[in-house]
Scaffold this active site. Structure first.
Site, short mmCIF file in Angstrom:
data_model
loop_
_atom_site.label_atom_id
_atom_site.label_comp_id
_atom_site.label_asym_id
_atom_site.label_seq_id
_atom_site.Cartn_x
_atom_site.Cartn_y
_atom_site.Cartn_z
N GLY A 188 0.84 -1.19 0.00
CA GLY A 188 0.00 0.00 0.00
C GLY A 188 0.88 1.24 0.00
N GLY A 189 0.33 2.30 0.56
CA GLY A 189 1.06 3.57 0.60
C GLY A 189 2.38 3.47 1.35
N GLY A 423 25.92 11.69 -28.71
CA GLY A 423 25.31 12.34 -27.55
C GLY A 423 25.76 11.70 -26.25
N ALA A 424 25.99 10.39 -26.30
CA ALA A 424 26.39 9.68 -25.08
C ALA A 424 27.76 10.18 -24.61
CB ALA A 424 26.41 8.19 -25.33
C1 HXC Z 1 -3.86 -4.30 12.05
C2 HXC Z 1 -2.77 -6.17 11.32
C3 HXC Z 1 -2.48 -5.54 10.10
C4 HXC Z 1 -2.95 -4.22 9.90
C5 HXC Z 1 -1.62 -7.51 10.08
N1 HXC Z 1 -2.22 -7.36 11.26
N2 HXC Z 1 -1.79 -6.41 9.35
N3 HXC Z 1 -3.46 -5.53 12.30
N4 HXC Z 1 -3.64 -3.64 10.90
N5 HXC Z 1 -2.72 -3.58 8.77
C6 HXC Z 1 -2.29 -8.34 12.33
C7 HXC Z 1 -3.12 -9.53 11.95
O1 HXC Z 1 -4.47 -9.26 12.19
C8 HXC Z 1 -2.57 -10.61 12.89
O2 HXC Z 1 -3.10 -10.38 14.15
C9 HXC Z 1 -1.11 -10.24 12.97
O3 HXC Z 1 -1.00 -8.88 12.55
C10 HXC Z 1 -0.26 -11.09 12.06
O4 HXC Z 1 -0.84 -11.06 10.77
P1 HXC Z 1 -1.12 -12.40 9.94
O5 HXC Z 1 -2.15 -12.07 8.93
O6 HXC Z 1 -1.39 -13.55 10.86
O7 HXC Z 1 0.30 -12.66 9.29
P2 HXC Z 1 0.65 -13.20 7.86
O8 HXC Z 1 -0.17 -14.43 7.57
O9 HXC Z 1 2.12 -13.32 7.81
O10 HXC Z 1 0.17 -12.07 6.84
C11 HXC Z 1 0.74 -10.81 6.82
C12 HXC Z 1 -0.05 -9.84 5.93
C13 HXC Z 1 -1.53 -9.84 6.37
C14 HXC Z 1 0.04 -10.28 4.49
C15 HXC Z 1 0.61 -8.47 6.06
O11 HXC Z 1 -1.60 -9.67 7.78
C16 HXC Z 1 -2.31 -8.75 5.73
O12 HXC Z 1 -2.74 -8.89 4.56
N6 HXC Z 1 -2.57 -7.69 6.45
C17 HXC Z 1 -3.37 -6.60 6.01
C18 HXC Z 1 -2.61 -5.79 5.02
C19 HXC Z 1 -3.34 -4.55 4.62
O13 HXC Z 1 -4.34 -4.62 3.88
N7 HXC Z 1 -2.93 -3.40 5.17
C20 HXC Z 1 -3.49 -2.16 4.89
C21 HXC Z 1 -2.79 -1.73 3.61
S1 HXC Z 1 -3.34 -0.16 3.11
P3 HXC Z 1 -3.62 -11.59 15.04
O14 HXC Z 1 -3.96 -10.96 16.35
O15 HXC Z 1 -4.78 -12.17 14.34
O16 HXC Z 1 -2.47 -12.55 15.12
C22 HXC Z 1 -2.18 0.81 3.74
C23 HXC Z 1 -2.43 2.21 3.42
C24 HXC Z 1 -1.26 3.03 3.76
O17 HXC Z 1 -1.29 0.44 4.39
C25 HXC Z 1 -1.42 4.34 3.07
C26 HXC Z 1 -0.33 5.25 3.41
C27 HXC Z 1 -0.44 6.51 2.63
#
Ligand code: HXC
Length: 527
Positions: A188-189, A423-424
C-alpha cells in the site's frame, strides 16, 4: 567552622532517596515485557519464517551495546474494535540510535510480532521523532520495514502517520542519508517511504513491496500473480529498480547495510568518511594495458578496471542486477569515498538506455548531494536505438543523466577507456558538462559515431575498394583521442596502467573545489 564549610559538611550529610528494589524490579519487568513484543509464540513464528525479530535485527546492524532505545513504553490510545485489550509497550516499532563502526545512526525497526508491525498514530510518532532527531544532529537514518501497513483499526489516524513520515523523508533527502531495509511485507502507501529514501535493500523470499497486492490486482485486472512475482526482491532488483540489492537472509542484508554505511557521509556538510589504507595511491596496474580487446566490438568487463583502481579492490556495487549496461557504486581512493559510474560493455555493448540513464542519474545526484567525488569511466557507443526506447521516453530519461552531471558541483573526473560516441559522449561527464579533469586512454576514440558507420554515410557512393580505403582514412583521423585532446576536450591522454594514480592526483587537486551558482528556488529537472 565558617559558613561555607558548614554548608559543604551538610552537603555531604545529605541523604538521597534510594530507588526501592520494588521499583527497580518493576522497571526491569516492564523492560522485559517490552522486549518480548507480541510474545514468545509470535517471536517463534517470525523465526519459523526465517526472519529475525525487530530487536535481533538491530543487534546485528549496530555495534554491540551501542543501541539506546526511545519510547519503549509508548502505547496506542485506540479503543475501537477491541483495541483496548491489545496494548503492547512500544506499540510495534523499536526506535532509537546506536553506532555502526563508531559512527552515529538513528534507526527504527518495525516489530511484526505486535499487530503485524502495523502503523498506528503513536507508532508513527515514534518514527517521526527519530527522523527529527536524525535531522537535528545530522546523522543517517536506517528504517527496517516489516509491517502489514496502516493499522486497520485506527483508520485515518494511521494514514496521517504515514503522511508525517513521508514529509520527513522528503525534507531529509539530501540532508542526511536514508536507507530502507525491507524485511517483510511493505504494501500500500507504505511503499512510498522506502521509495523516498536513498537506498533500499530487500531479502529474497521474505520481503515484498507493492502498491496493491495480488488479490486487488486479480479483482481489478483479472491477472493472477503471487506476491513474490508481483513485488519480491528479484522483481524489484532486476525489473523495476525500486530496490538496490537483494540478499538471501536478514543477516546478510544487515551486514551489507553496515558495509554501505561505511562509505557514506553522516550528512551533507560533513564530507566523506575516510579510513587509513595500506594500498599505495601510486600503485600502477600493468594488467590494465591489456584490458581492452584488439577487436573494438569485443566486450570486456569494466568491473575489472573499477576493482583495479579502488583501494584494496573494495567496490560496493549498487543495483548490480538492474540496467547491467552501467555500473554504479562506491569505492575509496587514498582512503576517502568516491562514487563510480561506468559503462559496462558486457551488456548491450555499454549503450545508454532508459534504465541505465535513470539508474546513473539518481546515483550522481546522491553523490553530489553528499559531496562524494564522482569518477566516471566511459566506453559508450551511444544511446540504444529502438521504437521501444523512443516510445518510452528515452529523450526525457537520457536528459536526467545529462542534467545530473551538469548540475553536480562535486569533483568530477572522467576516464574514456575506449569509445565515446555522439550524444552519449557528451552525457557521460564530458568537459562540456564541466567535468573537471577528463582523461582518455591512448587507444580511445571520441567521435560522432563509429568509423565504419560514419564512412558508409559519408562515402555511400564510393565503390567497394574505395570505401575500404576511405574508412581506413576516417579511422586514422578520428579513431584516436588526439583530435579531442587538440581541442582541449580531453586534459591528457594516459596509459591505462597509470589510471589509479592519475585519478588520485586529480582528486587531491580538486579537494577544495568550490562552485557558485545563481540563486533559484529550485531546479526543474526532467522527471
Ligand atoms: C492491524 C494487522 C495488520 C494491519 C496484520 N495485522 N496487518 N493488524 N492492521 N494492517 C495483524 C493480523 O491481524 C494478525 O493479528 C497479525 O497482525 C499477524 O498477521 P497475519 O495475517 O497472521 O500474518 P501473515 O499471515 O504473515 O500475513 C501478513 C499480511 C496480512 C500479508 C501483512 O496480515 C495482511 O494482509 N494484512 C493486512 C494488510 C493490509 O491490507 N494493510 C493495509 C494496507 S493499506 P492476530 O492478532 O490475528 O495474530 C495501507 C495504506 C497506507 O497500508 C497508506 C499510506 C499513505
Amino acid at each position: 567552622m565558617g559558613l561555607a564549610l558548614l554548608e559543604v559538611a551538610s552537603l555531604h550529610k545529605t541523604t538521597y532517596m534510594k530507588l526501592k528494589p520494588s521499583i527497580v524490579q518493576q522497571l526491569e519487568e516492564k523492560r522485559r515485557q517490552a522486549r518480548l513484543g507480541g510474545g514468545q509464540e509470535r517471536i517463534d513464528a517470525q523465526h519459523t519464517k526465517g526472519k529475525l525479530t525487530a530487536r535481533e535485527r538491530l543487534e546485528v546492524l549496530l555495534d554491540p551495546d551501542s543501541f539506546e532505545e526511545y519510547g519503549m513504553f509508548v502505547e496506542h490510545r485506540s479503543h475501537d474494535f477491541g483495541m483496548e485489550n491489545k496494548r503492547n509497550p512500544g506499540d510495534g516499532v523499536v526506535t532509537g540510535h546506536g553506532t555502526i563502526n563508531g559512527r552515529l545512526v538513528f534507526v527504527y525497526s518495525q516489530d511484526f510480532t505486535v499487530l503485524g508491525g502495523s502503523l498506528s498514530e503513536t507508532n508513527a510518532k515514534k518514527i517521526c521523532q527519530i527522523q527529527d532527531m536524525a535531522m537535528k544532529v545530522g546523522a543517517p537514518l536506517i528504517g527496517i520495514n516489516d509491517s502489514g501497513g496502516a493499522r486497520i483499526q485506527e483508520g485515518v489516524d494511521s494514514l496521517g502517520g504515514y503522511g508525517e513520515i513521508f514529509w520527513r523523508n522528503v525534507h531529509a533527502s539530501g540532508v542526511v542519508p536514508q536507507i530502507s531495509l525491507i524485511m517483510g511485507p511493505c504494501a500500500g502507501g507504505a511503499v512510498y517511504s522506502p521509495a523516498l529514501t536513498d537506498f533500499t535493500f530487500m531479502v529474497k523470499g521474505s520481503s515484498y513491496m507493492f502498491v496493491t497486492g495480488p488479490d486487488v490486482v486479480k479483482t481489478v485486472t483479472h491477472e493472477e500473480v503471487d506476491s513474490e512475482t508481483l513485488g519480491g526482491a528479484s522483481t524489484h532488483t532486476q525489473r523495476t529498480g525500486v530496490a538496490d540489492l537483494a540478499f538471501d537472509n536478514d543477516i546478510d542484508a544487515l551486514l551489507q547495510a553496515r558495509r554501505l554505511f561505511n562509505f557514506i557521509p553522516a550528512n551533507n556538510r560533513e564530507g566523506v568518511p575516510t579510513r587509513s589504507t595500506m594500498d599505495p595511491s601510486d600503485r600502477i596496474d600493468l594488467s590494465l594495458n591489456t584490458l581492452i580487446p584488439d577487436n573494438p566490438n569485443k566486450p570486456y568487463d569494466m568491473r575489472e578496471l573499477v576493482m583495479s583502481i579502488v583501494d584494496e579492490h573494495d567496490f560496493f556495487e549498487i543495483q548490480p542486477d538492474y540496467a547491467k549496461n552501467i555500473l554504479i557504486g562506491f569505492g575509496r581512493i587514498d582512503g576517502a569515498s568516491i562514487g563510480i559510474i561506468a559503462n559496462q560493455p558486457m551488456f548491450l555493448a555499454g549503450c545508454l538506455d532508459i534504465e541505465a540513464s535513470r539508474k546513473a542519474a539518481r546515483f550522481v545526484r546522491f553523490c553530489d548531494a553528499f559531496s562524494i567525488p564522482i569518477v566516471t569511466f566511459v566506453d559508450v557507443p551511444g544511446f540504444l536505438p529502438g521504437v521501444d526506447q523512443e516510445h518510452n521516453g528515452i529523450i526525457k530519461h537520457g536528459a536526467k543523466l545529462l542534467y545530473a552531471y551538469a548540475e553536480a558541483t562535486v569533483p568530477k573526473i572522467t576516464v574514456i577507456t575506449r569509445k565515446a560516441y555522439g550524444g552519449a559522449y557528451i552525457v557521460m561527464n564530458s568537459k562540456h558538462l564541466k567535468g573537471d579533469i577528463n582523461y582518455a586512454w591512448a587507444n580511445a576514440e571520441i567521435a560522432v559515431m563509429g568509423a565504419k558507420g560514419a564512412a558508409e554515410i559519408l562515402f555511400k557512393n564510393s565503390t567497394n575498394g574505395d570505401l575500404e580505403k576511405k574508412t581506413a582514412e576516417y579511422i586514422d583521423k578520428f579513431s584516436t583521442p588526439f583530435v579531442a585532446a587538440s581541442r582541449g576536450f580531453i586534459d591528457d591522454v594516459i596509459r591505462p596502467q597509470n589510471t589509479r594514480w592519475r585519478i588520485s592526483r586529480a582528486l587531491s587537486l580538486l579537494k577544495n573545489k568550490k562552485v557558485e551558482r545563481p540563486w533559484r528556488k529550485h531546479d526543474n529537472l526532467p522527471l
